[in-house]
Design an enzyme around this catalytic site. Sequence first.
Site, PDB file in Angstrom:
ATOM      1  N   GLY A  46       0.858  -0.929  -0.187  1.00 48.99           N
ATOM      2  CA  GLY A  46      -0.028   0.028   0.327  1.00 48.99           C
ATOM      3  C   GLY A  46       0.901   0.703   0.045  1.00 48.99           C
ATOM      4  O   GLY A  46       2.075   1.713   0.504  1.00 48.99           O
ATOM      5  N   GLN A  51       3.153   9.803   0.421  1.00 48.63           N
ATOM      6  CA  GLN A  51       4.627   9.402   1.112  1.00 48.63           C
ATOM      7  C   GLN A  51       4.907   9.615   0.199  1.00 48.63           C
ATOM      8  O   GLN A  51       6.608   9.530   0.033  1.00 48.63           O
ATOM      9  CB  GLN A  51       3.720   7.826   1.120  1.00 48.63           C
ATOM     10  CG  GLN A  51       3.642   7.085   2.157  1.00 48.63           C
ATOM     11  CD  GLN A  51       3.260   5.588   2.665  1.00 48.63           C
ATOM     12  OE1 GLN A  51       2.306   5.292   1.570  1.00 48.63           O
ATOM     13  NE2 GLN A  51       3.723   5.092   3.573  1.00 48.63           N
ATOM     14  N   CYS A  94       5.890  -0.343   7.723  1.00 51.28           N
ATOM     15  CA  CYS A  94       5.270   1.096   6.266  1.00 51.28           C
ATOM     16  C   CYS A  94       6.462   1.593   5.631  1.00 51.28           C
ATOM     17  O   CYS A  94       7.541   1.488   5.978  1.00 51.28           O
ATOM     18  CB  CYS A  94       4.847   2.097   7.900  1.00 51.28           C
ATOM     19  SG  CYS A  94       4.108   3.551   6.886  1.00 51.28           S
ATOM     20  N   LEU A  95       6.463   2.209   4.301  1.00 52.89           N
ATOM     21  CA  LEU A  95       7.676   2.189   3.382  1.00 52.89           C
ATOM     22  C   LEU A  95       7.717   3.355   4.284  1.00 52.89           C
ATOM     23  O   LEU A  95       8.938   3.608   3.587  1.00 52.89           O
ATOM     24  CB  LEU A  95       6.714   2.764   2.270  1.00 52.89           C
ATOM     25  CG  LEU A  95       6.272   1.276   1.769  1.00 52.89           C
ATOM     26  CD1 LEU A  95       6.260   1.240  -0.217  1.00 52.89           C
ATOM     27  CD2 LEU A  95       7.600  -0.205   1.831  1.00 52.89           C
ATOM     28  N   HIS A 136      -4.681   1.461   7.430  1.00 53.23           N
ATOM     29  CA  HIS A 136      -3.006   2.550   7.814  1.00 53.23           C
ATOM     30  C   HIS A 136      -2.783   3.024   6.425  1.00 53.23           C
ATOM     31  O   HIS A 136      -2.739   3.895   6.863  1.00 53.23           O
ATOM     32  CB  HIS A 136      -2.288   0.895   7.110  1.00 53.23           C
ATOM     33  CG  HIS A 136      -1.394   1.318   7.510  1.00 53.23           C
ATOM     34  ND1 HIS A 136      -0.116   0.992   7.835  1.00 53.23           N
ATOM     35  CD2 HIS A 136      -0.591   1.949   6.433  1.00 53.23           C
ATOM     36  CE1 HIS A 136       1.186   1.215   8.139  1.00 53.23           C
ATOM     37  NE2 HIS A 136       1.279   2.502   7.180  1.00 53.23           N
ATOM     38  N   GLU A 137      -3.438   3.085   5.239  1.00 55.47           N
ATOM     39  CA  GLU A 137      -3.166   4.502   4.296  1.00 55.47           C
ATOM     40  C   GLU A 137      -3.831   5.224   4.731  1.00 55.47           C
ATOM     41  O   GLU A 137      -4.207   6.730   4.343  1.00 55.47           O
ATOM     42  CB  GLU A 137      -3.601   3.477   2.686  1.00 55.47           C
ATOM     43  CG  GLU A 137      -2.410   2.490   2.462  1.00 55.47           C
ATOM     44  CD  GLU A 137      -1.199   2.960   2.583  1.00 55.47           C
ATOM     45  OE1 GLU A 137      -0.700   4.117   2.493  1.00 55.47           O
ATOM     46  OE2 GLU A 137      -0.754   1.448   2.897  1.00 55.47           O
ATOM     47  N   HIS A 140      -2.722   7.676   7.247  1.00 51.98           N
ATOM     48  CA  HIS A 140      -1.695   8.484   6.244  1.00 51.98           C
ATOM     49  C   HIS A 140      -1.818  10.043   6.417  1.00 51.98           C
ATOM     50  O   HIS A 140      -1.467  10.397   5.714  1.00 51.98           O
ATOM     51  CB  HIS A 140      -0.452   7.600   5.224  1.00 51.98           C
ATOM     52  CG  HIS A 140       0.129   6.664   5.037  1.00 51.98           C
ATOM     53  ND1 HIS A 140       1.339   7.134   6.201  1.00 51.98           N
ATOM     54  CD2 HIS A 140       0.551   5.796   5.341  1.00 51.98           C
ATOM     55  CE1 HIS A 140       1.959   6.442   5.578  1.00 51.98           C
ATOM     56  NE2 HIS A 140       1.063   5.423   5.377  1.00 51.98           N
TER      57      HIS A 140
HETATM   58 ZN    ZN Z   1       2.337   3.452   5.755  1.00 50.51          ZN
END
Ligand code: ZN
Length: 174
Positions: A46, A51, A94-95, A136-137, A140
Site C-alpha cells: 500500500g 508518502q 510502512c514504507l 493504515h493508508e 496516512h
Molecule cells: Zn504506511
Amino acid sequence: MSKRKIITEPDPVLRKKSNTLERVDDELRKLMDDMLETMYEAPGIGLAAVQVGILKRLIVIDISKDDKKKNPLFIINPKIIYKSKKTSTFEEGCLSLPGHFAEIERPAECHLEYLDYNGKQKKLKAEGLLSTCIQHEVDHLDGILFIDYLSKLKKDMIIKKLIKQKKEITKIVI
Ligand code: ZN
C-alpha cells in the site's frame, strides 16, 4: 511510468492532512501509475500519495501475493463508513518507516466509499489484511502513522532509530 521517491519519518509532510480531489483526470491517473510502480518496486502492499510528497487523498493498494496476477486497487477520496467492533492484529510495517514493525490492533472489518481509477463511485467491504491495509493508508491521509498507536516510549525509540538510519544513509550517498 516513473518511480517516485518515498518520504520517510521523520518528515513534517507525513504529518499533514491530505486534500480531497476535485476530479479524476489523466494527470491524476499518471500519478496513480507512478505510485503503483513505486509501491511494487519498494516492495510494499500500500502507498498513499503523501508518502511521495503529494498531499492528495489518493491511495494505491495491492495485497495479491502472486507476482503474475497483480490486482491493483486505486482509491481516491476514501471514506470509511463502517468499522467493526471486532478487531484483528497484524504486524505492520510502512514504507515511510523502513525496517520497523509493530503489532497493531484495528477493526477487523471496514466498509469504504471511494472513487476508482476512472472516477467512478465505488463501495468496498474489506476484512482481514485488506481492511488493515485500507485503515493504515487512510490514516496516512490524515497525517497518522502506525507508530502513533504505540506507547510514547516505543514510538520515540523508533523515531530515534530512523533519525540515525537517515544519517547513515546520507553518509553512504556522500
Ligand atoms: Zn504506511
